[in-house]
Design a protein around this motif. Structure first.
Motif, mmCIF file in Angstrom:
data_model
loop_
_atom_site.group_PDB
_atom_site.id
_atom_site.type_symbol
_atom_site.label_atom_id
_atom_site.label_comp_id
_atom_site.label_asym_id
_atom_site.label_seq_id
_atom_site.Cartn_x
_atom_site.Cartn_y
_atom_site.Cartn_z
ATOM 1 N N ALA A 43 -21.335 -19.527 54.552
ATOM 2 C CA ALA A 43 -22.262 -20.538 54.041
ATOM 3 C C ALA A 43 -23.577 -20.508 54.818
ATOM 4 C CB ALA A 43 -21.628 -21.924 54.123
ATOM 5 N N ARG A 44 -23.509 -20.200 56.105
ATOM 6 C CA ARG A 44 -24.715 -20.132 56.924
ATOM 7 C C ARG A 44 -25.569 -18.908 56.563
ATOM 8 N NH1 ARG A 44 -21.136 -23.458 58.426
ATOM 9 N NH2 ARG A 44 -21.566 -25.033 59.995
ATOM 10 N N LEU A 97 -27.312 -19.678 53.265
ATOM 11 C CA LEU A 97 -28.484 -20.519 53.473
ATOM 12 C C LEU A 97 -29.666 -19.659 53.931
ATOM 13 C CD1 LEU A 97 -29.714 -23.387 53.609
ATOM 14 C CD2 LEU A 97 -28.892 -23.511 55.972
ATOM 15 N N THR A 134 -28.528 -20.777 48.783
ATOM 16 C CA THR A 134 -28.500 -22.229 48.707
ATOM 17 C C THR A 134 -29.659 -22.754 49.527
ATOM 18 O OG1 THR A 134 -27.204 -24.244 49.142
ATOM 19 C CG2 THR A 134 -26.929 -22.425 50.681
ATOM 20 N N ASP A 135 -30.117 -23.955 49.231
ATOM 21 C CA ASP A 135 -31.148 -24.570 50.066
ATOM 22 C C ASP A 135 -30.651 -25.906 50.616
ATOM 23 O OD1 ASP A 135 -31.265 -26.147 47.809
ATOM 24 O OD2 ASP A 135 -33.419 -25.959 47.518
ATOM 25 N N ASN A 136 -29.339 -26.099 50.575
ATOM 26 C CA ASN A 136 -28.749 -27.335 51.078
ATOM 27 C C ASN A 136 -28.340 -27.135 52.533
ATOM 28 O OD1 ASN A 136 -27.244 -29.599 51.659
ATOM 29 N ND2 ASN A 136 -26.120 -29.581 49.737
ATOM 30 N N PRO A 137 -28.988 -27.857 53.468
ATOM 31 C CA PRO A 137 -28.668 -27.673 54.883
ATOM 32 C C PRO A 137 -27.375 -28.360 55.321
ATOM 33 C CG PRO A 137 -30.289 -29.382 54.665
ATOM 34 C CD PRO A 137 -30.066 -28.824 53.274
ATOM 35 N N LEU A 160 -23.883 -28.183 55.722
ATOM 36 C CA LEU A 160 -22.905 -27.103 55.714
ATOM 37 C C LEU A 160 -21.559 -27.609 56.221
ATOM 38 C CD1 LEU A 160 -25.151 -24.311 57.233
ATOM 39 C CD2 LEU A 160 -24.525 -24.608 54.838
ATOM 40 N N SER A 166 -37.217 -25.485 60.816
ATOM 41 C CA SER A 166 -37.324 -26.590 59.861
ATOM 42 C C SER A 166 -38.750 -26.828 59.374
ATOM 43 C CB SER A 166 -36.739 -27.874 60.454
ATOM 44 O OG SER A 166 -37.406 -28.236 61.638
ATOM 45 N N LEU A 185 -35.931 -26.933 52.946
ATOM 46 C CA LEU A 185 -34.522 -27.121 52.593
ATOM 47 C C LEU A 185 -34.375 -28.451 51.882
ATOM 48 C CD1 LEU A 185 -32.918 -26.093 55.995
ATOM 49 C CD2 LEU A 185 -33.076 -24.713 53.935
ATOM 50 N N ASP A 241 -31.510 -31.461 50.388
ATOM 51 C CA ASP A 241 -30.193 -32.036 50.230
ATOM 52 C C ASP A 241 -30.332 -33.078 49.140
ATOM 53 O OD1 ASP A 241 -28.073 -34.221 52.198
ATOM 54 O OD2 ASP A 241 -27.644 -33.046 50.417
#
Length: 131
Positions: free
Chosen positions: A24-25, A28, A33-36, A38, A119, A124, A126
């Protein structure tokens, strides 16, 4: 003196879960994915991560053609496992953790490992909220 009991053996399902959390990391980082947010790897040792990858790789190798349905899983490379472990266990302060000097075409290149905070450079989300 009391000797602690050995840890219970990892199940295949646990191994798959650890591999999925490691991958998953990478997903990213690749923009899959752009959802931090995890799945946690808290309490998972480096040894557990490497064991999980080996178990899943062995499972994948045992899946033979011509046997009907086959089930494969993405196995994280050792270097991804190492990178994820470093990312979890070191603060993002841009301090070089290790240097690997390499000579290329007669010149020295200093490959270095550091944990940096991206960041401000990467967007990113959520559920639509910027991280």
């Amino acid at each position: 003196m009391t000797v602690p009991a050995p840890a219970p053996a990892m199940t295949f399902e646990q191994a798959v879960g650890i591999c999925k959390r490691i991958n998953a990391r990478a997903f990213l980082a690749m923009g899959v994915t752009d959802n931090p947010v995890l799945p946690s790897l808290a309490g998972v040792s480096l040894r557990d991560m490497l064991t999980a990858a080996e178990m899943v790789a062995q499972h994948n190798a045992s899946q033979r053609r011509g046997t009907g349905g086959r089930e494969f899983y993405v196995v994280p490379a050792d270097r991804l496992i190492a990178a994820v472990f470093v990312g979890i266990h070191y603060e993002a302060d841009e301090t070089v953790i290790a240097i690997e000097p390499q000579q290329r075409l007669g010149e020295w290149v200093l490959n270095s490992v550091a944990v940096v905070d991206l960041s401000k450079q990467v967007e990113l989300h959520d559920k639509g909220v910027a991280a």
